[in-house]
Design a protein around this motif. Structure first.
Motif, PDB file in Angstrom:
ATOM      1  N   ILE A  65     -10.452  -2.523   9.462  1.00 13.47           N
ATOM      2  CA  ILE A  65     -10.209  -1.761  10.698  1.00 13.47           C
ATOM      3  C   ILE A  65      -9.021  -2.331  11.461  1.00 13.47           C
ATOM      4  O   ILE A  65      -8.172  -1.583  11.970  1.00 13.47           O
ATOM      5  CB  ILE A  65     -11.483  -1.775  11.575  1.00 13.47           C
ATOM      6  N   LYS A  66      -8.944  -3.670  11.540  1.00 10.74           N
ATOM      7  CA  LYS A  66      -7.809  -4.306  12.221  1.00 10.74           C
ATOM      8  C   LYS A  66      -6.484  -3.958  11.546  1.00 10.74           C
ATOM      9  O   LYS A  66      -5.477  -3.680  12.212  1.00 10.74           O
ATOM     10  CB  LYS A  66      -7.996  -5.827  12.244  1.00 10.74           C
ATOM     11  N   ASP A  67      -6.478  -3.984  10.206  1.00 12.42           N
ATOM     12  CA  ASP A  67      -5.247  -3.669   9.466  1.00 12.42           C
ATOM     13  C   ASP A  67      -4.813  -2.228   9.710  1.00 12.42           C
ATOM     14  O   ASP A  67      -3.617  -1.953   9.866  1.00 12.42           O
ATOM     15  CB  ASP A  67      -5.464  -3.900   7.969  1.00 12.42           C
ATOM     16  N   ILE A  68      -5.760  -1.315   9.717  1.00 13.53           N
ATOM     17  CA  ILE A  68      -5.429   0.103   9.936  1.00 13.53           C
ATOM     18  C   ILE A  68      -4.815   0.300  11.314  1.00 13.53           C
ATOM     19  O   ILE A  68      -3.871   1.083  11.484  1.00 13.53           O
ATOM     20  CB  ILE A  68      -6.690   0.987   9.767  1.00 13.53           C
ATOM     21  N   ILE A  69      -5.326  -0.435  12.299  1.00  8.92           N
ATOM     22  CA  ILE A  69      -4.852  -0.268  13.670  1.00  8.92           C
ATOM     23  C   ILE A  69      -3.541  -1.007  13.915  1.00  8.92           C
ATOM     24  O   ILE A  69      -2.617  -0.473  14.561  1.00  8.92           O
ATOM     25  CB  ILE A  69      -5.920  -0.771  14.671  1.00  8.92           C
ATOM     26  N   LYS A  70      -3.426  -2.222  13.388  1.00  9.22           N
ATOM     27  CA  LYS A  70      -2.306  -3.095  13.757  1.00  9.22           C
ATOM     28  C   LYS A  70      -1.117  -3.019  12.810  1.00  9.22           C
ATOM     29  O   LYS A  70       0.002  -3.389  13.192  1.00  9.22           O
ATOM     30  CB  LYS A  70      -2.797  -4.550  13.839  1.00  9.22           C
ATOM     31  N   ARG A  71      -1.322  -2.584  11.581  1.00  6.59           N
ATOM     32  CA  ARG A  71      -0.210  -2.547  10.625  1.00  6.59           C
ATOM     33  C   ARG A  71       0.267  -1.106  10.449  1.00  6.59           C
ATOM     34  O   ARG A  71      -0.447  -0.290   9.861  1.00  6.59           O
ATOM     35  CB  ARG A  71      -0.635  -3.135   9.279  1.00  6.59           C
ATOM     36  N   PRO A  72       1.471  -0.787  10.941  1.00 10.66           N
ATOM     37  CA  PRO A  72       1.949   0.603  10.930  1.00 10.66           C
ATOM     38  C   PRO A  72       1.976   1.241   9.542  1.00 10.66           C
ATOM     39  O   PRO A  72       1.645   2.425   9.397  1.00 10.66           O
ATOM     40  CB  PRO A  72       3.365   0.490  11.514  1.00 10.66           C
ATOM     41  N   THR A 107      -1.486   2.293   8.781  1.00  7.31           N
ATOM     42  CA  THR A 107      -1.838   3.429   9.640  1.00  7.31           C
ATOM     43  C   THR A 107      -1.253   4.721   9.086  1.00  7.31           C
ATOM     44  O   THR A 107      -1.938   5.746   8.997  1.00  7.31           O
ATOM     45  CB  THR A 107      -1.317   3.205  11.069  1.00  7.31           C
ATOM     46  N   SER A 160     -14.330  -5.507   9.122  1.00 12.31           N
ATOM     47  CA  SER A 160     -13.631  -5.748  10.395  1.00 12.31           C
ATOM     48  C   SER A 160     -12.140  -5.939  10.180  1.00 12.31           C
ATOM     49  O   SER A 160     -11.311  -5.471  10.973  1.00 12.31           O
ATOM     50  CB  SER A 160     -14.226  -6.972  11.105  1.00 12.31           C
ATOM     51  N   GLN A 161     -11.783  -6.608   9.078  1.00 11.04           N
ATOM     52  CA  GLN A 161     -10.366  -6.825   8.774  1.00 11.04           C
ATOM     53  C   GLN A 161      -9.693  -5.523   8.370  1.00 11.04           C
ATOM     54  O   GLN A 161      -8.534  -5.276   8.710  1.00 11.04           O
ATOM     55  CB  GLN A 161     -10.229  -7.860   7.655  1.00 11.04           C
TER      56      GLN A 161
END
Length: 203
Positions: free
Chosen positions: A110-117, A120, A107-108
């Motif tokens: 996925i969050k990092d991929i989405i929220k940290r440019p 990404t 879950s972390q």
């Protein structure tokens, strides 16, 4: 000219498959350093960083092969596929260290991929390299025909994204990542102008 001839002669004697054997050494050494405490107080982060930077370096060398042949007469084309696959493997190991040893929690991740440019951008570059690695074989070249060359132009945005990822990853404006980005941009600019120069020379 004599130096170029010597380099080309030496290159012809070295089989491309030898690079794959040599390429095993750096990850093994780095992992050994990590488990024996030679990579500092945060060995996982340092291992992750070192693998990613090594992968980017190898990909830059891969990108430089065509300009080297066109402008300097140094012919290393036979090593390009091997270097590309080695660079991809190092980037994959960089990603694997981040996934398995660093973050670990899905879950972390996925969050990092989405929220940290910067993550990404790094993941986007890796995604572009995946089809290139899968099709870097003679069978794919025969099956895809002219489409193979078109597909493998994805390498250009992939390596650019990788260089941008490195710049964004480090804290502050450090010189080394900016140098890598400048080299990538310069080499890509060279690749873009080469066809135009060749067409102009023929006309």
């Amino acid at each position: 000219m004599a130096l170029v001839d010597s380099v080309n002669k030496a290159a012809r004697r070295v089989p491309a498959w030898l690079l794959y054997i040599v390429a095993v050494i750096p990850p093994v050494v780095m992992f050994y350093w990590a488990v024996t405490g030679r990579l500092g107080v945060d060995p996982v982060k340092n291992l992750e960083h070192e693998m990613g930077e090594l992968g980017l370096k190898v990909l830059i060398v891969t990108l430089a092969i065509t300009p080297l042949r066109k402008f300097a007469g140094v012919n290393l084309i036979k090593f390009r596929r091997a270097l590309g696959l080695i660079g991809f493997t190092y980037i994959f190991l960089h990603l694997l260290v981040w996934l398995v040893l660093d973050v670990q929690i899905l879950s972390q991740i996925i969050k990092d991929i989405i929220k940290r440019p910067y993550i990404t951008i790094g993941m986007a570059g890796f995604a572009l390299m995946l089809p290139l690695a899968v099709t870097s074989n003679n069978l794919s070249i025969r099956k895809l025909g002219p489409k193979w060359r078109v597909l493998h132009k994805l390498f250009y945005p992939a390596i650019l994204l990788g260089a941008v990822h490195f710049v964004m990853l480090v804290k502050g404006w450090q010189v080394e990542p900016l140098v890598y980005l400048a080299i990538v941009v310069a080499l890509l600019a060279t690749r873009m102008t080469l066809p135009k120069r060749l067409r102009a020379a023929k006309s």
